[in-house]
Design a protein around this motif. Sequence first.
Motif: not given
Length: 383
Positions: A303, A306, A309-313
């Motif tokens: 991970p 950041n 931005i929205p969580a990408t995972e």
Amino acid sequence: MTRKTVRIAMNGVTGRMGYRQHLVRSILAIREQGGLDLGGGTVLWPEPVLVGRREHALRALAEKHGLEHVSTDLDAVLADESVEIYFDAQVTSAREEAIKKAIAAGKHIYTEKPTATGLEGALDLARLAAAQGVKHGVVQDKLFLPGLLKLKRLIDGGFFGRILSVRGEFGYWVFEGDWQAAQRPSWNYRAEDGGGIVVDMFPHWEYVLHELFGRVRSVQALTATHIPQRWDENGKPYDATADDAAYGIFELEGGAIAQINSSWAVRVNRDELVEFQVDGTEGSAVAGLRNCRVQHRSATPKPVWNPDIPATEVFRDQWQEVPDNGEFDNGFKAQWELFLKHVYADAPYHWDLLAGARGVQLAELGLKSSAEGRRIDVPEISL
């Protein structure tokens, strides 16, 4: 096949835990399966003698389950030589004196925890039982739950490498009792009646930590009474004088650190009412009452922080479920069977009154830590 009947005085079975887990799901369940096979052609048949203060409640339970023996006279039951085991699930404040009587009468002892209201009383029970030569055990049910059995399997297999930390979350919202009935009895929230979440739960955390990760060497705790007023079983308001939440840090032998939050004033946002996350150099696991998920070092994602931005995972999807790989019986029943085999087949058993005293010690020191605002060492105890 020879059937050996053992009469067990069961004191406190009109309470929630004593009735559901110990009478129905343990002793009566053993009878429903045809008894307990001791080997060598002998089957043990438990015959409960229901003991308590309310005769009408005892008789109602006996009639419901087809049992014959009830009594409100503990002394008379203990004087009966045909009764060989005494079990106690009463309120904590009544337990110590009753167990002393049972030891003096030569009965084997099996009891809920905490075993006494203070460490000296708990150690006294262990010493008296040893001197009398009776066998004794303390309920440590969490060790026999599927989730923690899977966790122990991982520990024994070296999955974690060096264990770094244990983080536990336990609890749920117990209704205050005004507009919805409380799920726990009112005495749990009165210190003068032996209530409080530290007294109730720290003995559990002691044996879970001790058995799985190492002896507790120090404790630092902060307690709170978040809900200062509650309503009892008759709808009458009362002041809550006992702690309903505790936030503890435990230093373990071997260097791991455990942090466990216990609360009856928390709304659940996890998969189970209690969960433990264990992190080690080679892998991590999250274990609840029934399930256990793992993430190995080789499959650990990377991970990147950041917040813009929205969580990408989906982090939960990156864990793997540990399979059952076996049948799991009710944890209370499993320990009852081990204790009965200990008494009647001399099977090994170490969850005794001294182990119970360690739980009382941790609760006592946890309360002291909170009151004094400092970390306290937990010395080893012995007979």
